[in-house]
Design an enzyme around this catalytic site. Structure first.
Site, PDB file in Angstrom:
ATOM      1  N   LYS A 277       1.814   4.137 -11.395  1.00 17.68           N
ATOM      2  CA  LYS A 277       0.629   3.285 -11.188  1.00 17.68           C
ATOM      3  C   LYS A 277       0.321   2.432 -12.435  1.00 17.68           C
ATOM      4  O   LYS A 277      -0.201   1.324 -12.322  1.00 17.68           O
ATOM      5  CB  LYS A 277      -0.569   4.137 -10.771  1.00 17.68           C
ATOM      6  CG  LYS A 277      -0.384   4.835  -9.407  1.00 17.68           C
ATOM      7  CD  LYS A 277      -0.074   3.853  -8.273  1.00 17.68           C
ATOM      8  CE  LYS A 277      -0.027   4.524  -6.910  1.00 17.68           C
ATOM      9  NZ  LYS A 277       0.238   3.590  -5.801  1.00 17.68           N
TER      10      LYS A 277
ATOM     11  N   ASN B 183       0.799  -1.231   0.000  1.00 17.21           N
ATOM     12  CA  ASN B 183       0.000   0.000   0.000  1.00 17.21           C
ATOM     13  C   ASN B 183       0.832   1.282   0.000  1.00 17.21           C
ATOM     14  O   ASN B 183       0.387   2.308  -0.496  1.00 17.21           O
ATOM     15  CB  ASN B 183      -0.927  -0.033   1.230  1.00 17.21           C
ATOM     16  CG  ASN B 183      -1.458   1.343   1.575  1.00 17.21           C
ATOM     17  OD1 ASN B 183      -2.387   1.834   0.935  1.00 17.21           O
ATOM     18  ND2 ASN B 183      -0.859   1.993   2.564  1.00 17.21           N
TER      19      ASN B 183
ATOM     20  N   TYR C  65       3.666  10.078 -10.988  1.00 16.11           N
ATOM     21  CA  TYR C  65       2.711   9.291 -10.200  1.00 16.11           C
ATOM     22  C   TYR C  65       1.859   8.361 -11.081  1.00 16.11           C
ATOM     23  O   TYR C  65       1.852   7.146 -10.858  1.00 16.11           O
ATOM     24  CB  TYR C  65       1.837  10.228  -9.353  1.00 16.11           C
ATOM     25  CG  TYR C  65       0.860   9.500  -8.473  1.00 16.11           C
ATOM     26  CD1 TYR C  65       1.299   8.765  -7.376  1.00 16.11           C
ATOM     27  CD2 TYR C  65      -0.506   9.518  -8.731  1.00 16.11           C
ATOM     28  CE1 TYR C  65       0.407   8.075  -6.561  1.00 16.11           C
ATOM     29  CE2 TYR C  65      -1.406   8.844  -7.927  1.00 16.11           C
ATOM     30  CZ  TYR C  65      -0.951   8.122  -6.836  1.00 16.11           C
ATOM     31  OH  TYR C  65      -1.832   7.439  -6.050  1.00 16.11           O
TER      32      TYR C  65
END
Ligand code: NAD
Length: 245
Positions: A157, A88, A153
């Site tokens: 992902k 996470n 970012y």
């Protein structure tokens, strides 16, 4: 739903990670809270005192294989198994391309991608030996569309999605399922860092009419970790209220 299982949750000291930790504990799992600093990990573990011996803290550098392997081995040693890894921990940035430094790009890729690889490898080695396990990565809704600033970012992902699908195919033979949860805008410190104008604009465009809560995301983590998802692997589960922005 997770009685007798042991989970490691990276970035488990606050936000979505802490919600996952609590959800797993409520459902009977033993949980190791992994954070970057001993102080914040011990503070988080102290808040979970009601769960007694079922919680422990670890703080390896997630990009250093030896530190991660030793920390994960200590979890297996304490609880007897290591069944669930929730990758996470993650950081974000919205710096525009013209100001983006290589250092900033590397920092994001290190935690959001390299650490997921390092932790998954360490966990898979233990899980293979014990006959199986579950790895759950944290993607994002920006892994579908990118975002208009802070290119590192969304890039990280997209990479998480690739790692998830590839490892699902590679590790299926070892009875290790690998999935990802892709949260939409969720009410945590990460969201607090966004300009309010941007949060309002995003919320207005979410068909379910609100941003997500950490609990919404933790529920998806519970499902994927549980036997209810025994035939689910290689999936990117979007938990974003059908957001399209
Ligand atoms: P947060 O900033 O509230 O928490 C991040 C967690 O990562 C913290 O526990 C922090 O200690 C940990 N962390 C940061 N740097 C670390 C390091 N170097 N080593 C170990 N741990 C470290 O963020 P959050 O919103 O709870 O985000 C959790 C995950 O969800 C991230 O992967 C993020 O990309 C993803 N996500 C969040 C949102 C959102 O809107 N909040 C949306 C999509 C995806």
């Amino acid at each position: 739903m997770l009685t007798g299982k042991t989970a490691i949750v990276t970035g488990g000291t606050r936000g979505i990670g802490l919600a996952i930790v609590k959800k797993y504990l409520e459902n009977g799992a033993n949980v190791a809270v992994a954070g970057s600093r001993q102080e914040t990990v011990e503070k988080a573990v102290a808040q979970l005192a009601e769960y007694g011996d079922r919680v422990m803290g670890i703080w390896p550098d997630l990009c250093v294989p030896q530190e991660v392997a030793e920390a994960f081995a200590s979890v297996k040693e304490k609880f007897g198994s290591m069944d669930i890894l929730a990758n996470n921990a993650g950081i974000s940035s919205r710096t525009g391309l013209y100001d983006y430094t290589v250092e900033e790009f590397s920092k994001i890729m290190d935690l959001n991608v390299k650490a997921v690889f390092v932790c998954s490898q360490a966990a898979a080695r233990i899980m293979k030996e014990q006959g199986g396990g579950v790895i759950i990565n944290t993607s994002s809704m920006v892994s579908l569309y990118g975002q208009p600033s802070g290119c590192g970012y969304p890039t990280s992902k997209f990479a998480v999605n690739g790692l998830t699908k590839s490892l699902a195919r590679e590790l299926a033979k070892d009875h290790i399922r690998v999935n990802a949860v892709a949260p939409g805008v969720t009410r945590t410190d990460m969201m607090a860092a966004l300009p309010q104008e941007l949060v309002d604009r995003i919320s207005a465009g979410i068909p379910l009419g609100r941003v997500g809560e950490p609990l919404d995301i933790a529920n998806a983590y519970l499902y994927l970790a549980s036997d209810l998802a025994s035939y689910v692997t290689g999936d990117i589960l979007h938990v974003d209220g059908a957001a399209m922005t």
